[in-house]
Design a protein around this motif. Structure first.
Motif, PDB file in Angstrom:
ATOM      1  N   ASP A 122      76.830   2.025   3.810  1.00  0.00           N
ATOM      2  CA  ASP A 122      75.867   2.373   4.103  1.00  0.00           C
ATOM      3  C   ASP A 122      74.761   1.986   2.815  1.00  0.00           C
ATOM      4  O   ASP A 122      73.725   1.507   3.456  1.00  0.00           O
ATOM      5  CB  ASP A 122      75.698   4.084   4.330  1.00  0.00           C
ATOM      6  CG  ASP A 122      76.197   4.324   5.576  1.00  0.00           C
ATOM      7  OD1 ASP A 122      76.419   3.437   6.434  1.00  0.00           O
ATOM      8  OD2 ASP A 122      76.396   5.577   5.841  1.00  0.00           O
ATOM      9  N   GLU A 123      75.174   2.148   1.876  1.00  0.00           N
ATOM     10  CA  GLU A 123      74.308   2.219   0.633  1.00  0.00           C
ATOM     11  C   GLU A 123      74.192   0.628   0.325  1.00  0.00           C
ATOM     12  O   GLU A 123      73.103   0.315   0.015  1.00  0.00           O
ATOM     13  CB  GLU A 123      74.946   3.017  -0.651  1.00  0.00           C
ATOM     14  CG  GLU A 123      74.002   3.282  -1.710  1.00  0.00           C
ATOM     15  CD  GLU A 123      72.913   4.157  -0.945  1.00  0.00           C
ATOM     16  OE1 GLU A 123      71.581   4.209  -1.762  1.00  0.00           O
ATOM     17  OE2 GLU A 123      73.029   4.929   0.055  1.00  0.00           O
ATOM     18  N   LEU A 124      75.213  -0.068   0.373  1.00  0.00           N
ATOM     19  CA  LEU A 124      75.243  -1.459   0.153  1.00  0.00           C
ATOM     20  C   LEU A 124      73.932  -2.118   0.973  1.00  0.00           C
ATOM     21  O   LEU A 124      73.132  -2.867   0.679  1.00  0.00           O
ATOM     22  CB  LEU A 124      76.442  -2.308   0.400  1.00  0.00           C
ATOM     23  CG  LEU A 124      77.382  -1.951  -0.798  1.00  0.00           C
ATOM     24  CD1 LEU A 124      78.703  -2.605  -0.659  1.00  0.00           C
ATOM     25  CD2 LEU A 124      76.762  -2.119  -2.187  1.00  0.00           C
ATOM     26  N   LEU A 125      74.230  -1.620   2.353  1.00  0.00           N
ATOM     27  CA  LEU A 125      73.360  -2.470   3.480  1.00  0.00           C
ATOM     28  C   LEU A 125      71.866  -2.133   3.390  1.00  0.00           C
ATOM     29  O   LEU A 125      71.046  -2.694   3.631  1.00  0.00           O
ATOM     30  CB  LEU A 125      73.948  -2.005   4.779  1.00  0.00           C
ATOM     31  CG  LEU A 125      75.433  -2.886   5.161  1.00  0.00           C
ATOM     32  CD1 LEU A 125      75.877  -2.205   6.392  1.00  0.00           C
ATOM     33  CD2 LEU A 125      75.031  -4.288   5.308  1.00  0.00           C
ATOM     34  N   ARG A 126      71.601  -0.771   2.976  1.00  0.00           N
ATOM     35  CA  ARG A 126      70.338  -0.332   2.864  1.00  0.00           C
ATOM     36  C   ARG A 126      69.782  -1.004   1.805  1.00  0.00           C
ATOM     37  O   ARG A 126      68.465  -1.262   1.719  1.00  0.00           O
ATOM     38  CB  ARG A 126      70.444   0.986   2.527  1.00  0.00           C
ATOM     39  CG  ARG A 126      70.041   2.242   3.478  1.00  0.00           C
ATOM     40  CD  ARG A 126      70.170   3.733   2.861  1.00  0.00           C
ATOM     41  NE  ARG A 126      70.129   3.992   1.483  1.00  0.00           N
ATOM     42  CZ  ARG A 126      69.104   3.936   0.769  1.00  0.00           C
ATOM     43  NH1 ARG A 126      67.851   3.769   1.125  1.00  0.00           N
ATOM     44  NH2 ARG A 126      69.368   4.136  -0.688  1.00  0.00           N
ATOM     45  N   HIS A 127      70.591  -1.688   0.713  1.00  0.00           N
ATOM     46  CA  HIS A 127      69.877  -2.501  -0.260  1.00  0.00           C
ATOM     47  C   HIS A 127      69.876  -3.888  -0.057  1.00  0.00           C
ATOM     48  O   HIS A 127      69.612  -4.748  -0.901  1.00  0.00           O
ATOM     49  CB  HIS A 127      70.588  -2.040  -1.533  1.00  0.00           C
ATOM     50  CG  HIS A 127      70.292  -0.649  -2.122  1.00  0.00           C
ATOM     51  ND1 HIS A 127      70.775   0.570  -1.635  1.00  0.00           N
ATOM     52  CD2 HIS A 127      69.307  -0.313  -2.943  1.00  0.00           C
ATOM     53  CE1 HIS A 127      70.430   1.383  -2.254  1.00  0.00           C
ATOM     54  NE2 HIS A 127      69.684   1.141  -3.211  1.00  0.00           N
ATOM     55  N   GLY A 128      70.210  -4.332   1.229  1.00  0.00           N
ATOM     56  CA  GLY A 128      70.452  -5.699   1.661  1.00  0.00           C
ATOM     57  C   GLY A 128      71.650  -6.370   1.122  1.00  0.00           C
ATOM     58  O   GLY A 128      71.263  -7.511   1.105  1.00  0.00           O
ATOM     59  N   THR A 129      72.610  -5.743   0.610  1.00  0.00           N
ATOM     60  CA  THR A 129      73.729  -6.304   0.379  1.00  0.00           C
ATOM     61  C   THR A 129      74.751  -6.596   1.333  1.00  0.00           C
ATOM     62  O   THR A 129      75.121  -5.511   1.893  1.00  0.00           O
ATOM     63  CB  THR A 129      74.392  -5.698  -1.187  1.00  0.00           C
ATOM     64  OG1 THR A 129      73.452  -5.547  -2.050  1.00  0.00           O
ATOM     65  CG2 THR A 129      75.731  -6.059  -1.514  1.00  0.00           C
ATOM     66  N   THR A 130      74.886  -7.645   1.628  1.00  0.00           N
ATOM     67  CA  THR A 130      75.865  -7.949   2.977  1.00  0.00           C
ATOM     68  C   THR A 130      77.461  -8.303   2.512  1.00  0.00           C
ATOM     69  O   THR A 130      78.489  -8.096   3.366  1.00  0.00           O
ATOM     70  CB  THR A 130      75.361  -8.731   3.746  1.00  0.00           C
ATOM     71  OG1 THR A 130      74.821 -10.156   3.077  1.00  0.00           O
ATOM     72  CG2 THR A 130      74.044  -8.359   4.485  1.00  0.00           C
ATOM     73  N   THR A 131      77.547  -8.541   1.189  1.00  0.00           N
ATOM     74  CA  THR A 131      78.950  -8.884   0.898  1.00  0.00           C
ATOM     75  C   THR A 131      78.940  -8.147  -0.543  1.00  0.00           C
ATOM     76  O   THR A 131      78.199  -8.422  -1.481  1.00  0.00           O
ATOM     77  CB  THR A 131      79.264 -10.407   0.789  1.00  0.00           C
ATOM     78  OG1 THR A 131      79.393 -10.966   1.930  1.00  0.00           O
ATOM     79  CG2 THR A 131      80.707 -10.638   0.047  1.00  0.00           C
ATOM     80  N   ALA A 132      80.312  -7.628  -0.941  1.00  0.00           N
ATOM     81  CA  ALA A 132      80.532  -7.070  -2.313  1.00  0.00           C
ATOM     82  C   ALA A 132      82.057  -7.510  -2.556  1.00  0.00           C
ATOM     83  O   ALA A 132      82.800  -7.738  -1.689  1.00  0.00           O
ATOM     84  CB  ALA A 132      80.409  -5.722  -2.473  1.00  0.00           C
ATOM     85  N   ALA A 133      82.226  -7.835  -3.874  1.00  0.00           N
ATOM     86  CA  ALA A 133      83.741  -7.719  -4.309  1.00  0.00           C
ATOM     87  C   ALA A 133      83.800  -6.533  -5.165  1.00  0.00           C
ATOM     88  O   ALA A 133      83.318  -6.378  -6.092  1.00  0.00           O
ATOM     89  CB  ALA A 133      83.975  -9.149  -5.346  1.00  0.00           C
TER      90      ALA A 133
END
Ligand code: GUN
Ligand code: ZN
Length: 429
Positions: A122-133
């Motif tokens: 939720d938090e990644l997407l709210r910040h516009g981050t669609t991929t993480a390692a």
């Protein structure tokens, strides 16, 4: 077949910008469009051209005047550290022992891991981050929770069960054998399922015995296509202790090299205090130095030497490092990266920063054919950004005339409030 046309000001990078005015390094369309079919970008260009190529019944979503870019990529973040962020400590090792190694023990519990996997994405997407390692915890179940949730949302995520078999509480350690076995099981269960990628994840030299780094090296040889992630030369006390634990190593970088871990798949978090020899070895191996600016400032670790790393030919990336990092926002992260280079008297143009957070980070993960650009054939992971998201930004926007000025404002004052829309494999979230 459902198709969608996103209209907006599109910006996508082709190569690392070599200077402020390296206009050949990117494609920008003032009235641009992206045609999305089956979760992928099937056409990109001017609105007129893309509209002409689109099916008659295409659904048009107008994002003007906002900027459409590839979703941000965060290549170094800790999934079990959402409740570690903002912990008051003098330095890295105190922060790890006092807060981090306590909090991560809670991920032994499946329900806790499942709850935080939801909150994390939720938090990644709210910040516009669609991929993480991401680093999961030492518990195999934390990786299961992470990949289950990523698959449920059709997110392209990289993650790994952390391997750590010493210098941590017993409840947070595996063994060389169980770390190997559990990583094997995570790879078998998740790598290549949905959009998931598994990374081999020895936490860092201090928390792995030589036997465990040996096992990690075996995994790397058995799975040469997998990413590897670890920490390197973040803090001076960490470096000194590492060299005590590995007296035969020439330097910290050499510890990983000795076990076959310094490869073109290796993501080296922090990589701050490096000798010329280490930079040369990293460059030769094609490993990646991952800048974690908010974390490096927060923990007082040091100032990433981007200029010297580039001179040595080292590949780079940029990441939040939550929970050592203090913001999930890649915009806040770009701002702090810029300021660190200001302190080092090195100019970091906005276009180079945005390249790094998108295509550059995708290249670091070896995924530039799938994510990080708006090129046809890419997965449709897209963010719409608003450089006038707050009253103060709106006022400043009145005097802004160029794309560079707008990008600079967005990184200097922007955060999650600037993220107007996020698409994951073509679906709005
Ligand atoms: N070094 C080893 N583990 C960690 C971690 O969790 N965060 C940071 N910033 N550095 C580390
Ligand atoms: Zn980290």
């Amino acid at each position: 077949m459902t198709s969608k046309l996103l209209r907006g000001r599109t910006l996508s990078f082709k190569s690392r910008p070599q200077a402020r005015d390296d206009h050949a390094s990117y494609v920008y369309e003032e009235d641009g469009a992206l045609l999305i079919e089956n979760g992928r970008i099937s056409a990109a260009g001017t609105y007129a051209d893309v509209m002409f190529k689109s099916p008659m019944d295409v659904k048009v979503v107008d994002h003007r005047p906002h900027l459409l870019m590839a979703g941000f990529i965060d290549p170094h973040i800790h999934f079990p550290q959402m409740q570690v962020t903002a912990s008051y400590a003098a330095n890295l090792l105190e922060w790890l022992n006092t807060y981090t190694f306590v909090e991560e023990q809670r991920f032994a519990d499946a329900a806790h891991s499942a709850r935080f996997a939801k909150l994390f994405f939720d938090e990644l997407l709210r910040h516009g981050t669609t991929t993480a390692a991401a680093y999961c915890s030492v518990h195999k179940g934390s990786a299961d929770a992470y990949f289950t949730e990523a698959a449920r949302r059709n997110l392209l995520m990289v993650g790994g069960k952390v391997m750590m078999d010493r210098n941590a509480p017993e409840a947070l350690t595996d063994t060389a054998q169980s770390g190997y076995d559990d990583t094997k099981a995570v790879i078998a269960a998740w790598h290549g399922t949905a959009r998931n990628y598994v990374a081999i994840t020895p936490r860092f030299a201090i928390t792995s015995t030589p036997a465990q780094l040996e096992a990690a090296g075996t995994l790397a040889r058995e799975h040469p296509d997998l990413l590897i992630q670890t920490h390197l030369s973040e803090n001076n006390a960490e470096i000194a202790y590492t060299l005590e634990l590995y007296p035969d190593a020439r330097d910290y970088t050499d510890v990983y090299a000795q076990y076959g871990l310094l490869t073109g798949k290796m993501l080296l978090g922090h990589a701050i205090h490096l000798s010329d020899r280490e930079m040369d070895a990293i460059a030769e191996a094609g490993s990646i130095a991952v800048h974690c600016p908010t974390s490096n400032l927060f923990l007082g670790s040091g100032l990433f030497d981007l200029k010297r790393l580039k001179e040595h030919g080292v590949r780079t990336a940029i990441a939040t490092d939550i929970g050592g990092g203090s913001s999930y926002s890649m915009l806040r992260t770009l701002d702090e990266a810029y300021k660190i280079q200001q302190l080092r008297s090195h100019r970091l143009p906005p276009i180079e920063n945005y390249w790094q957070a998108t295509r550059g980070n995708a290249e670091a993960l070896g995924l530039e054919d799938r994510i990080g650009t708006l090129e046809p054939g890419s997965d449709a992971d897209i963010v719409a950004l608003d450089a006038a998201a707050t009253p103060a930004m709106r006022i400043r926007m009145e005097t802004i005339g160029t794309l560079e000025e707008e990008l600079f404002l967005l990184q200097t004052m922007g955060d999650d409030r600037s993220v107007r829309a996020v698409y994951v494999a073509g679906e709005t979230v």
